[in-house]
Write a protein that holds these residues in place. Structure first.
Motif, short mmCIF file in Angstrom:
data_model
loop_
_atom_site.label_atom_id
_atom_site.label_comp_id
_atom_site.label_asym_id
_atom_site.label_seq_id
_atom_site.Cartn_x
_atom_site.Cartn_y
_atom_site.Cartn_z
N ILE A 154 0.83 -1.20 0.00
CA ILE A 154 0.00 0.00 0.00
C ILE A 154 0.87 1.25 0.00
O ILE A 154 0.60 2.23 -0.72
N LEU A 155 1.95 1.24 0.78
CA LEU A 155 2.86 2.38 0.82
C LEU A 155 3.54 2.58 -0.54
O LEU A 155 3.79 3.72 -0.95
N GLU A 156 3.82 1.50 -1.23
CA GLU A 156 4.43 1.61 -2.56
C GLU A 156 3.48 2.30 -3.53
O GLU A 156 3.90 3.14 -4.33
N VAL A 157 2.18 1.97 -3.46
CA VAL A 157 1.19 2.65 -4.31
C VAL A 157 1.09 4.12 -3.92
O VAL A 157 1.02 5.00 -4.78
N ALA A 158 1.12 4.41 -2.61
CA ALA A 158 1.05 5.80 -2.16
C ALA A 158 2.23 6.60 -2.69
O ALA A 158 2.07 7.76 -3.12
N LEU A 159 3.41 6.00 -2.67
CA LEU A 159 4.60 6.70 -3.16
C LEU A 159 4.52 6.91 -4.67
O LEU A 159 4.85 7.98 -5.17
N GLU A 160 4.07 5.90 -5.39
CA GLU A 160 3.94 6.01 -6.85
C GLU A 160 2.99 7.13 -7.24
O GLU A 160 3.25 7.88 -8.18
N THR A 161 1.87 7.22 -6.53
CA THR A 161 0.81 8.14 -6.93
C THR A 161 0.88 9.48 -6.21
O THR A 161 0.06 10.36 -6.49
N GLY A 162 1.81 9.63 -5.26
CA GLY A 162 1.90 10.87 -4.51
C GLY A 162 0.71 11.07 -3.59
O GLY A 162 0.23 12.20 -3.41
N HIS A 163 0.22 9.98 -2.98
CA HIS A 163 -0.96 10.06 -2.13
C HIS A 163 -0.55 10.06 -0.67
O HIS A 163 0.20 9.21 -0.22
N PRO A 164 -1.04 11.01 0.15
CA PRO A 164 -0.67 11.07 1.57
C PRO A 164 -1.30 9.96 2.40
O PRO A 164 -2.44 9.54 2.14
N VAL A 165 -0.55 9.48 3.40
CA VAL A 165 -1.04 8.44 4.30
C VAL A 165 -0.58 8.75 5.72
O VAL A 165 0.44 9.41 5.93
N THR A 166 -1.35 8.26 6.69
CA THR A 166 -0.92 8.31 8.09
C THR A 166 -0.94 6.89 8.63
O THR A 166 -1.72 6.04 8.17
N ILE A 167 -0.07 6.62 9.59
CA ILE A 167 0.07 5.28 10.15
C ILE A 167 0.02 5.36 11.67
O ILE A 167 0.66 6.23 12.27
N THR A 168 -0.73 4.46 12.28
CA THR A 168 -0.73 4.29 13.72
C THR A 168 -0.40 2.84 14.03
O THR A 168 -1.00 1.93 13.44
#
Length: 360
Positions: A154-168
């Motif tokens: 999921i983080l790889e897709v976020a990095l590819e697409t420039g999509h922000p994420v938060t993690i707990t």
């Protein structure tokens, strides 16, 4: 005379309680049978963790809750092997006709198609980016992540697409993805929160038996800070007369590692979590069980839990004011505050059906 509750070593829940909200029949083992069973068959088989691969149609869950700071989330797994006895996500297992007790931490569900489903959602013409919260229900870095690596995908897709994420998370395994997190942080696309409940490894082993030790979580926070990843410490949950003594110590140790953002959350006991937690108290802290629940009810309007929006996150009363004041004084002394980090959604580039990126 009531039989003592048998202790289940290495797990948070001390019972396989069947949920009652949906009309399922309750099962109660007869004490005489338990005694005879032990004599005839010997000790019961060790509890094993099983994983079922789930095939959902969508992966992002959207919400309209007015008292949480995100409107969408991804949970790569259902159930959580960490086994935190206080976990507010436990009741979700009841929807599968499974126990919020032992089943929640031993019968897990994984979503191996999560990255593909995320890509499909992000590719839709009407999708508008906003930070996706991970770890809002079950931990994205629980032990089975080492095998499935769904969170990493999921983080790889976020990095590819420039999509922000938060993690707990409550796991030091988050540092295994430091390569991705560092790059996401460089582009202001990620923030990571690590929850620390106590500084006592023995107590942590009872409360959250398969989560990383407190020392490892604090070490992970230090590594995140050193790598330039925005890191947040959550003193959560605060359990009166069990973990509240560690509030200042956790903040001090996090601050010493460079963490400048902190928050705290009071214990919440929705639905089946309340009886499971009471059972846990009777097993591990029978001497103070009544005191703990007395304080819990004093900050929740006389109930085990307050489900109402806004007040569920803001306990009231003398004890809540004491914990709130202690936290405020400690964070002020340490130069910590609740950072309102604004992640960047403007970098988002919609993935094309062929896997390439296209402009918005």
């Amino acid at each position: 005379m009531a039989s003592p509750i048998p202790r289940i070593h290495g797990r948070g829940a001390q019972s396989g309680t069947v949920p009652q909200r949906f009309g399922l029949a309750a099962r109660e083992a007869d004490g005489d049978w338990l005694d005879a069973c032990g004599e005839i068959d010997g000790p019961g088989a060790k509890l094993r963790t099983t994983v079922i691969e789930e095939k959902p149609r969508t992966i992002i869950s959207f919400n309209q809750s007015p008292d949480i700071p995100f409107d969408r989330s991804i949970n790569a797994y259902r159930g959580c092997e960490h086994g935190c006895i206080y976990c507010y996500a436990r009741p979700s297992h009841a929807y599968h006709d499974l126990s919020p007790g032992i089943d929640f931490e031993t019968k897990l569900f994984a979503k191996p198609d999560a990255a593909r489903l995320l890509r499909e959602t992000l590719a839709k013409p009407g999708y508008k980016p906003a930070p996706i919260a991970m770890g809002t229900n079950t931990d994205p870095y629980q032990p089975i992540e080492a095998r499935y690596r769904i969170t990493r995908q999921i983080l790889e897709v976020a990095l590819e697409t420039g999509h922000p994420v938060t993690i707990t998370t409550k796991s030091a395994r988050v540092t295994r993805d430091l390569d991705l997190l560092t790059e996401l942080a460089r582009r202001n696309l990620v923030a990571v929160g690590v929850s620390v409940t106590s500084l006592d490894p023995r107590l942590s082993g009872l409360l959250e038996p398969r989560a990383s030790s407190p020392a490892k979580r604090l070490e992970a926070l230090g590594k995140l800070v050193e790598a330039g990843v925005p890191a947040h410490v959550s003193v959560a949950p605060v359990i009166p007369s069990i973990t509240d003594e560690f509030i200042e110590g956790i903040l001090e140790q996090a601050a010493a590692r460079g963490v400048r953002s902190a928050s705290w959350i009071m214990l919440r006991l929705p639905h089946e979590v309340a009886p499971l937690f009471r059972e846990w108290l009777d097993v591990h802290f029978p001497d103070r069980a009544a005191k703990v629940m007395g304080i819990v009810q004093s900050v929740r309007s006389g109930r085990d839990n307050d489900p109402s929006f806004f007040t569920r996150m803001k306990p009231q009363g003398v004890w809540a004011d004491i914990f709130r004041s202690r936290f405020r004084i400690a964070t002020k002394r340490l130069g910590m505050n609740m950072v309102d980090l604004k992640l960047d959604s403007r970098q988002f580039r919609r993935p094309a059906p062929d896997g390439q990126l296209s402009l918005l």
